[in-house]
Structure formats: C-alpha cells, structure tokens
Design a protein around this motif. Structure first.
Motif, PDB file in Angstrom:
ATOM      1  N   TRP A  96       9.065  12.006  13.199  1.00  0.00           N
ATOM      2  CA  TRP A  96       9.631  13.166  13.860  1.00  0.00           C
ATOM      3  C   TRP A  96       8.188  14.097  14.403  1.00  0.00           C
ATOM      4  N   LEU A  97       6.963  14.109  13.971  1.00  0.00           N
ATOM      5  CA  LEU A  97       6.008  14.938  14.744  1.00  0.00           C
ATOM      6  C   LEU A  97       5.680  14.020  16.290  1.00  0.00           C
ATOM      7  N   LEU A  98       5.397  12.518  16.563  1.00  0.00           N
ATOM      8  CA  LEU A  98       5.293  12.332  17.524  1.00  0.00           C
ATOM      9  C   LEU A  98       6.395  12.503  18.193  1.00  0.00           C
ATOM     10  N   GLU A  99       7.735  13.021  17.954  1.00  0.00           N
ATOM     11  CA  GLU A  99       9.202  12.998  19.354  1.00  0.00           C
ATOM     12  C   GLU A  99       8.630  13.981  19.736  1.00  0.00           C
ATOM     13  N   GLN A 100       8.467  15.566  18.626  1.00  0.00           N
ATOM     14  CA  GLN A 100       8.371  16.608  19.321  1.00  0.00           C
ATOM     15  C   GLN A 100       7.255  16.624  19.648  1.00  0.00           C
ATOM     16  N   ALA A 101       6.343  15.873  19.401  1.00  0.00           N
ATOM     17  CA  ALA A 101       4.554  16.198  20.253  1.00  0.00           C
ATOM     18  C   ALA A 101       4.825  15.478  22.255  1.00  0.00           C
ATOM     19  N   GLY A 102       5.585  14.683  22.368  1.00  0.00           N
ATOM     20  CA  GLY A 102       6.182  14.508  23.435  1.00  0.00           C
ATOM     21  C   GLY A 102       5.426  12.297  24.101  1.00  0.00           C
ATOM     22  N   VAL A 103       4.808  11.907  22.402  1.00  0.00           N
ATOM     23  CA  VAL A 103       4.066  10.562  22.272  1.00  0.00           C
ATOM     24  C   VAL A 103       4.982  10.215  22.832  1.00  0.00           C
ATOM     25  N   ARG A 104       4.707   9.308  23.968  1.00  0.00           N
ATOM     26  CA  ARG A 104       5.578   8.253  23.915  1.00  0.00           C
ATOM     27  C   ARG A 104       4.487   6.873  24.647  1.00  0.00           C
ATOM     28  N   VAL A 105       4.869   5.990  22.982  1.00  0.00           N
ATOM     29  CA  VAL A 105       3.639   5.114  23.483  1.00  0.00           C
ATOM     30  C   VAL A 105       3.741   3.697  22.638  1.00  0.00           C
ATOM     31  N   PRO A 106       3.903   2.569  23.026  1.00  0.00           N
ATOM     32  CA  PRO A 106       3.921   2.119  21.539  1.00  0.00           C
ATOM     33  C   PRO A 106       3.578   2.281  20.123  1.00  0.00           C
ATOM     34  N   THR A 107       4.883   2.017  19.125  1.00  0.00           N
ATOM     35  CA  THR A 107       4.416   2.540  18.075  1.00  0.00           C
ATOM     36  C   THR A 107       4.499   1.656  17.012  1.00  0.00           C
ATOM     37  N   HIS A 108       3.265   1.123  16.639  1.00  0.00           N
ATOM     38  CA  HIS A 108       3.813   0.420  14.835  1.00  0.00           C
ATOM     39  C   HIS A 108       3.494   1.700  13.744  1.00  0.00           C
ATOM     40  N   ALA A 109       4.264   1.273  12.102  1.00  0.00           N
ATOM     41  CA  ALA A 109       4.599   2.071  11.246  1.00  0.00           C
ATOM     42  C   ALA A 109       4.031   1.452  10.320  1.00  0.00           C
ATOM     43  N   VAL A 110       3.057   1.501   9.084  1.00  0.00           N
ATOM     44  CA  VAL A 110       2.510   0.854   7.771  1.00  0.00           C
ATOM     45  C   VAL A 110       2.447   1.310   6.727  1.00  0.00           C
ATOM     46  N   ALA A 111       3.215   1.618   5.826  1.00  0.00           N
ATOM     47  CA  ALA A 111       3.712   2.127   5.034  1.00  0.00           C
ATOM     48  C   ALA A 111       3.135   1.438   3.473  1.00  0.00           C
ATOM     49  N   VAL A 112       2.087   1.948   2.408  1.00  0.00           N
ATOM     50  CA  VAL A 112       1.366   1.990   1.621  1.00  0.00           C
ATOM     51  C   VAL A 112       1.948   2.018   0.555  1.00  0.00           C
ATOM     52  N   ARG A 113       0.934   1.814  -0.490  1.00  0.00           N
ATOM     53  CA  ARG A 113       1.569   1.782  -1.743  1.00  0.00           C
ATOM     54  C   ARG A 113       0.100   3.009  -1.853  1.00  0.00           C
ATOM     55  N   PRO A 114       1.017   4.133  -3.452  1.00  0.00           N
ATOM     56  CA  PRO A 114       0.104   5.040  -3.477  1.00  0.00           C
ATOM     57  C   PRO A 114      -0.639   4.657  -4.020  1.00  0.00           C
ATOM     58  N   ASP A 115      -0.932   3.697  -5.012  1.00  0.00           N
ATOM     59  CA  ASP A 115      -1.763   3.225  -6.227  1.00  0.00           C
ATOM     60  C   ASP A 115      -2.769   1.725  -5.797  1.00  0.00           C
ATOM     61  N   THR A 116      -2.614   1.328  -4.468  1.00  0.00           N
ATOM     62  CA  THR A 116      -3.215   0.420  -3.554  1.00  0.00           C
ATOM     63  C   THR A 116      -4.515   0.606  -3.416  1.00  0.00           C
ATOM     64  N   ALA A 117      -5.736  -0.474  -3.934  1.00  0.00           N
ATOM     65  CA  ALA A 117      -6.549  -0.272  -4.186  1.00  0.00           C
ATOM     66  C   ALA A 117      -7.440  -0.088  -3.189  1.00  0.00           C
ATOM     67  N   ALA A 118      -8.513   0.603  -2.713  1.00  0.00           N
ATOM     68  CA  ALA A 118      -9.728   1.317  -1.808  1.00  0.00           C
ATOM     69  C   ALA A 118      -9.930   0.274  -1.123  1.00  0.00           C
ATOM     70  N   GLU A 119     -10.085  -0.844  -1.388  1.00  0.00           N
ATOM     71  CA  GLU A 119     -11.003  -2.051  -0.360  1.00  0.00           C
ATOM     72  C   GLU A 119      -9.872  -3.202   0.185  1.00  0.00           C
ATOM     73  N   ARG A 120      -8.483  -3.057   0.017  1.00  0.00           N
ATOM     74  CA  ARG A 120      -7.341  -3.821   0.235  1.00  0.00           C
ATOM     75  C   ARG A 120      -6.857  -2.564   1.280  1.00  0.00           C
ATOM     76  N   LEU A 121      -7.345  -1.422   1.155  1.00  0.00           N
ATOM     77  CA  LEU A 121      -6.902  -0.265   2.800  1.00  0.00           C
ATOM     78  C   LEU A 121      -8.044  -0.565   3.795  1.00  0.00           C
ATOM     79  N   LEU A 122      -8.674  -0.538   3.055  1.00  0.00           N
ATOM     80  CA  LEU A 122      -9.951  -0.458   3.948  1.00  0.00           C
ATOM     81  C   LEU A 122      -9.761  -1.999   4.774  1.00  0.00           C
ATOM     82  N   GLY A 123      -9.629  -2.845   4.352  1.00  0.00           N
ATOM     83  CA  GLY A 123      -9.420  -4.199   5.364  1.00  0.00           C
ATOM     84  C   GLY A 123      -8.327  -4.044   6.174  1.00  0.00           C
ATOM     85  N   LEU A 124      -7.022  -3.075   5.671  1.00  0.00           N
ATOM     86  CA  LEU A 124      -5.982  -3.272   6.121  1.00  0.00           C
ATOM     87  C   LEU A 124      -6.031  -2.216   7.835  1.00  0.00           C
TER      88      LEU A 124
END
Length: 230
Positions: A96-124
């Motif tokens: 919604w923020l991208l839409e409202q801000a008028g940002v129209r570039v190719p977009t991917h999205a990633v969901a992460v679980r809140p309990d994911t270990a830091a090292e995995r998040l850093l690697g991602l």
C-alpha cells in the motif's frame, strides 16, 4: 547491491480507510513513511521485507487486502504482473505504501518468521543485495508493543530504551547494531521489527550508506520508527 532502504512500521492504521476516526492522528506517521518510500523510486528492484506466520517469497506478483479490518480494499505489488499468493499483513501495508508513494519499479517481497535466527536473516539480506545492481529495501516492522500501560503488551520499563537504541542505529545506518539485536529480548518486548531489521543489516554489509531518522514515537504504546538509508 543495496543502494537505498526505507524502514517503516506496519500498523494497518496507516491506511486512512482502516484508521477511520484516527486517520488524522496518524497523518504525521503516514507522511514520514511516504517520504521514506519515495526514496526508492530510482532503484532497479525493490524488495519488501516483513514478518509473516510463514516464511515466503513473492517474485512474480502478490496481492493483499484489508478485509480482516472490515475494509474492502486490496493492493498488489507494483509491476507484479499477476495477483500471486496472498501477502502477509506487514507486506500488505508495504505494498500500500509503494502504491501511495507512486513507486512503480519491479518489486519482490519476502516474509520472515519473527523467531528466525539472526544469522539466517543476515544471510538472507546478503542474498537480496545481490539480486540487482541497484537494490532498494522496504523494511516493515514495529518497535516494542510494551511502551505504555495501554499498549498491547502492557508497560515494560526496558521497552523505551530498546526502541531508542534501534532509532539511533537507524539514524546512523549502523548495520552492526541492528545485527546485534537480541532475539530473546526482542520477543519479550513484543518487537515485530527485529527480524526485518536484521535482514536489512545483512543487505547493508559492505555498503556505504547514510541514515536519516524521519519519525520516532509510540502514540498507541507501540514504538513506530521511520528511517531512510542512502
């Protein structure tokens, strides 16, 4: 390579139709978020990062809605091409923020679980930074939900100090400080942003970016932080 990032909280009240009577109260927060997101308009690829009940990746479209809040409003990832799987609530606010801000570039999205270990998040994060020559991240996540007696998690005396430390790290574009956030303490303080912030920390390794803190407050007992990195 990561060349820009916008860090925003993800309360649905950012959407005026959801906030209804409180829409005016969220105006300053909404404006800060939109200003930060507009800083992503000149990148080759935007990746929206937020939490979800399940980890997931959206590379060819995605859609979300605000029906869970009683509002018949839907959003799609910009230039996604197809609806794709349903976005998590945090990613839906990001779209919604991208839409409202008028940002129209190719977009991917990633969901992460809140309990994911830091090292995995850093690697991602390191992997996301390699997806294009000019990558921008839209990082969605709230600070502590224990900032006042009326907060969702009631008051915890450690919450304000935690949020202030994160605010300082965001203002200084200090990836090391975000990478060092304690997962157990973050969980105790009901911090939704810890995992997405650590994805940003991984993506920013080796990048020379400056930071700007655009908003810092806890109007509903939840820490909301908005920042830009470039």
């Amino acid at each position: 390579m990561l060349v820009a990032a916008a860090v925003c909280p993800c309360p649905p009240l950012l959407v005026p139709e959801v906030a209804v009577g409180a829409a005016g109260e969220a105006e300053a927060l909404r404006g800060a978020c939109l200003d930060a997101v507009r800083g992503l308009a000149d990148v080759e690829l935007v990746v929206v990062v937020g939490t979800g009940d399940r980890a997931g990746v959206w590379t060819e479209g995605g859609a979300g809605s605000f029906r869970r809040y009683g509002v018949q409003k839907a959003v799609k990832l910009p230039l996604g091409g197809v609806d794709g799987p349903e976005l998590s609530p945090a990613l839906t606010v990001g779209a919604w923020l991208l839409e409202q801000a008028g940002v129209r570039v190719p977009t991917h999205a990633v969901a992460v679980r809140p309990d994911t270990a830091a090292e995995r998040l850093l690697g991602l994060g390191r992997g996301l930074a390699e997806l294009a020559d000019r990558v921008g991240l839209l990082v969605m996540g709230d600070g502590s939900a224990r900032r006042s007696v009326k907060a969702p998690g009631y008051l915890d005396g450690r919450a304000e100090g935690y949020d202030r430390a994160v605010a300082a790290a965001l203002a200084a574009a200090d990836a090391s400080a975000l990478a060092a956030l304690d997962a157990d303490l973050s969980a105790e303080l009901l911090v939704e942003g810890r995992a997405p912030w650590q994805v940003l920390a991984g993506a920013a390794e080796g990048a020379t970016l400056g930071g700007e803190l655009r908003y810092e407050d806890a109007p509903y007992g939840v820490g909301y932080l908005v920042a830009s990195w470039r």
